[in-house]
Scaffold this motif. Structure first.
Motif, PDB file in Angstrom:
ATOM      1  N   SER A  82       0.824  -1.212   0.000  1.00 31.33           N
ATOM      2  CA  SER A  82       0.000   0.000   0.000  1.00 31.33           C
ATOM      3  C   SER A  82       0.853   1.255   0.000  1.00 31.33           C
ATOM      4  O   SER A  82       2.088   1.197   0.087  1.00 31.33           O
ATOM      5  CB  SER A  82      -0.937   0.010   1.215  1.00 31.33           C
ATOM      6  OG  SER A  82      -0.252   0.480   2.365  1.00 31.33           O
ATOM      7  N   ILE A  83       0.195   2.386  -0.071  1.00 35.44           N
ATOM      8  CA  ILE A  83       0.880   3.678  -0.078  1.00 35.44           C
ATOM      9  C   ILE A  83       1.587   3.957   1.246  1.00 35.44           C
ATOM     10  O   ILE A  83       2.448   4.838   1.310  1.00 35.44           O
ATOM     11  CB  ILE A  83      -0.119   4.821  -0.361  1.00 35.44           C
ATOM     12  CG1 ILE A  83      -1.257   4.801   0.674  1.00 35.44           C
ATOM     13  CG2 ILE A  83      -0.657   4.729  -1.772  1.00 35.44           C
ATOM     14  CD1 ILE A  83      -2.200   5.972   0.544  1.00 35.44           C
ATOM     15  N   MET A 103       3.621   9.466 -10.379  1.00 32.83           N
ATOM     16  CA  MET A 103       3.464  10.093  -9.061  1.00 32.83           C
ATOM     17  C   MET A 103       3.916  11.545  -9.044  1.00 32.83           C
ATOM     18  O   MET A 103       3.453  12.342  -8.238  1.00 32.83           O
ATOM     19  CB  MET A 103       4.265   9.313  -8.009  1.00 32.83           C
ATOM     20  CG  MET A 103       3.590   8.066  -7.492  1.00 32.83           C
ATOM     21  SD  MET A 103       4.518   7.343  -6.119  1.00 32.83           S
ATOM     22  CE  MET A 103       4.433   8.679  -4.905  1.00 32.83           C
ATOM     23  N   TRP A 106       1.015  13.949  -9.223  1.00 36.45           N
ATOM     24  CA  TRP A 106      -0.051  13.971  -8.229  1.00 36.45           C
ATOM     25  C   TRP A 106      -0.067  15.334  -7.552  1.00 36.45           C
ATOM     26  O   TRP A 106       1.000  15.859  -7.186  1.00 36.45           O
ATOM     27  CB  TRP A 106       0.167  12.887  -7.180  1.00 36.45           C
ATOM     28  CG  TRP A 106      -0.059  11.492  -7.669  1.00 36.45           C
ATOM     29  CD1 TRP A 106      -0.288  11.090  -8.952  1.00 36.45           C
ATOM     30  CD2 TRP A 106      -0.054  10.301  -6.877  1.00 36.45           C
ATOM     31  NE1 TRP A 106      -0.431   9.721  -9.019  1.00 36.45           N
ATOM     32  CE2 TRP A 106      -0.293   9.210  -7.759  1.00 36.45           C
ATOM     33  CE3 TRP A 106       0.120  10.037  -5.522  1.00 36.45           C
ATOM     34  CZ2 TRP A 106      -0.351   7.899  -7.317  1.00 36.45           C
ATOM     35  CZ3 TRP A 106       0.066   8.724  -5.080  1.00 36.45           C
ATOM     36  CH2 TRP A 106      -0.180   7.676  -5.965  1.00 36.45           C
ATOM     37  N   THR A 153       4.253  -2.045  -8.803  1.00 31.98           N
ATOM     38  CA  THR A 153       2.931  -1.623  -8.346  1.00 31.98           C
ATOM     39  C   THR A 153       2.650  -2.297  -7.004  1.00 31.98           C
ATOM     40  O   THR A 153       3.455  -3.096  -6.530  1.00 31.98           O
ATOM     41  CB  THR A 153       1.846  -2.015  -9.371  1.00 31.98           C
ATOM     42  OG1 THR A 153       0.582  -1.487  -8.957  1.00 31.98           O
ATOM     43  CG2 THR A 153       1.720  -3.532  -9.484  1.00 31.98           C
ATOM     44  N   THR A 154       1.526  -1.967  -6.395  1.00 32.48           N
ATOM     45  CA  THR A 154       1.132  -2.628  -5.157  1.00 32.48           C
ATOM     46  C   THR A 154       0.395  -3.924  -5.485  1.00 32.48           C
ATOM     47  O   THR A 154      -0.041  -4.139  -6.612  1.00 32.48           O
ATOM     48  CB  THR A 154       0.201  -1.725  -4.329  1.00 32.48           C
ATOM     49  OG1 THR A 154      -0.916  -1.331  -5.135  1.00 32.48           O
ATOM     50  CG2 THR A 154       0.933  -0.478  -3.856  1.00 32.48           C
ATOM     51  N   TYR A 204      -3.651  -1.214  -1.264  1.00 27.74           N
ATOM     52  CA  TYR A 204      -4.031  -0.146  -2.189  1.00 27.74           C
ATOM     53  C   TYR A 204      -3.524  -0.574  -3.561  1.00 27.74           C
ATOM     54  O   TYR A 204      -2.330  -0.550  -3.831  1.00 27.74           O
ATOM     55  CB  TYR A 204      -3.387   1.177  -1.784  1.00 27.74           C
ATOM     56  CG  TYR A 204      -3.573   2.274  -2.812  1.00 27.74           C
ATOM     57  CD1 TYR A 204      -4.833   2.807  -3.054  1.00 27.74           C
ATOM     58  CD2 TYR A 204      -2.502   2.754  -3.552  1.00 27.74           C
ATOM     59  CE1 TYR A 204      -5.012   3.790  -4.004  1.00 27.74           C
ATOM     60  CE2 TYR A 204      -2.665   3.741  -4.503  1.00 27.74           C
ATOM     61  CZ  TYR A 204      -3.922   4.250  -4.716  1.00 27.74           C
ATOM     62  OH  TYR A 204      -4.097   5.224  -5.677  1.00 27.74           O
ATOM     63  N   SER A 221      -9.102   6.025  -3.804  1.00 23.59           N
ATOM     64  CA  SER A 221      -7.986   6.898  -4.142  1.00 23.59           C
ATOM     65  C   SER A 221      -6.950   6.796  -3.024  1.00 23.59           C
ATOM     66  O   SER A 221      -7.210   6.211  -1.962  1.00 23.59           O
ATOM     67  CB  SER A 221      -8.466   8.347  -4.257  1.00 23.59           C
ATOM     68  OG  SER A 221      -8.892   8.817  -2.977  1.00 23.59           O
ATOM     69  N   ALA A 222      -5.765   7.352  -3.260  1.00 28.49           N
ATOM     70  CA  ALA A 222      -4.720   7.312  -2.245  1.00 28.49           C
ATOM     71  C   ALA A 222      -5.204   7.958  -0.950  1.00 28.49           C
ATOM     72  O   ALA A 222      -5.034   7.409   0.151  1.00 28.49           O
ATOM     73  CB  ALA A 222      -3.468   8.022  -2.757  1.00 28.49           C
ATOM     74  N   GLN A 225      -7.826   5.901   0.786  1.00 26.58           N
ATOM     75  CA  GLN A 225      -7.276   4.785   1.540  1.00 26.58           C
ATOM     76  C   GLN A 225      -6.727   5.242   2.885  1.00 26.58           C
ATOM     77  O   GLN A 225      -6.861   4.549   3.896  1.00 26.58           O
ATOM     78  CB  GLN A 225      -6.182   4.104   0.727  1.00 26.58           C
ATOM     79  CG  GLN A 225      -5.536   2.904   1.404  1.00 26.58           C
ATOM     80  CD  GLN A 225      -6.527   1.787   1.709  1.00 26.58           C
ATOM     81  OE1 GLN A 225      -7.615   1.759   1.134  1.00 26.58           O
ATOM     82  NE2 GLN A 225      -6.160   0.895   2.593  1.00 26.58           N
TER      83      GLN A 225
END
Length: 276
Positions: A82-83, A103, A106, A153-154, A204, A221-222, A225
């Protein structure tokens, strides 16, 4: 937090809303400091303070088993759920990240991350040469560890994806030491989180990217989460630092396969037999 998933109610939701607002207030109050910080060792050091606010408000505990190598340059590779790894690793060890180019765009997050020494690389084959040069130049100069998620990726936490070999171009025939880590989640009391709960509440990820295992019933979304984990009351991150393997004479594909097996084997072992 008791074993199991905390039921969502007005009290948990209200508490999470307050924590979420406090986090953003802390971010706003720290922005002048971040603006003035020179990019480099000082800003990377300050990231530990900045990220600790998020962990405290999210109810996330960290336990580390083992120590990072003192060799420099040092690249640390880990699985990615996850993030929250973006916060837990700097708090636990210091250092910064190699992250995907997306990223960088963002809102606010990309600017803060760049200030904190994150290297953004374009993983498209046509940009591989430029990405490799950027990573080589940065890793060779910094005195702190750089973290990389070679899965790209996660995941839902059921497994460790294959490592992308292109991310290890810069390791071949270099003096960069590579150290693997296996990271897994527990409830705050140390009890096991089922794969279903891990995927539904704590991971995530993009459902379409999962090779097997349970999927989340909804994508967040980040920031969604972060709010959800605050509502749940947090969790525990256990990080197990593993010995650096000898990679002499290996090409990038062999390096990726060797490291993936080390991390995957340890991760699956820890899922089944948590450290006491």
């Amino acid at each position: 937090m008791k074993t199991g998933i905390r039921k969502q109610n007005i009290f948990n939701t209200t508490g999470a809303a307050i924590k979420f607002l406090l986090f953003w207030l802390a971010v706003v109050l720290q922005l002048p400091i971040i603006v003035l910080l020179p990019r480099g060792r000082v800003s990377v050091w300050y990231m530990r303070i900045f990220m600790r606010f998020l962990l405290v408000l999210s109810g996330i505990k960290i336990t580390v088993h083992g120590k990072l190598s003192e060799h420099r340059p040092l690249m640390v590779v880990s699985n990615h759920i996850s993030i929250f790894e973006i916060a837990t690793f700097p708090v636990a060890f210091g250092g910064s990240f190699i992250a995907k180019k997306e990223m960088e765009h963002w809102p606010l997050v990309g600017w803060v991350a760049k200030k904190f020494g994150v290297i953004f690389i374009d993983r498209r084959p046509s940009h591989a040469k430029d990405a490799l040069k950027l990573v080589q130049e940065t890793v060779s100069k910094v005195s702190y560890p750089m973290f990389l998620f070679p899965e790209g990726t996660t995941t839902n936490g059921s497994y460790v994806k294959k490592f992308k070999s292109t991310l290890f171009n810069f390791v071949e025939n270099s003096d960069v030491a590579v150290q693997p880590m296996a990271m897994h989640y527990r409830f705050r009391d140390g009890s096991v989180i089922s794969d279903e709960d891990l995927a539904e509440h704590f991971g995530y990820f993009n459902n379409a990217d999962q090779e097997f295992g349970p999927k989340c019933s909804r994508e967040r979304s980040a920031f969604g989460q972060v709010f959800h984990v605050m509502m749940l009351g947090g969790f525990k991150v256990e990080i197990t630092v593993l010995p650096s393997p000898s990679l002499i004479g290996m090409d990038r594909k062999q390096i990726a396969e060797t490291l993936q097996k080390i991390v995957s084997d340890k991760y699956m072992e820890l899922k089944a037999n948590p450290i006491k």
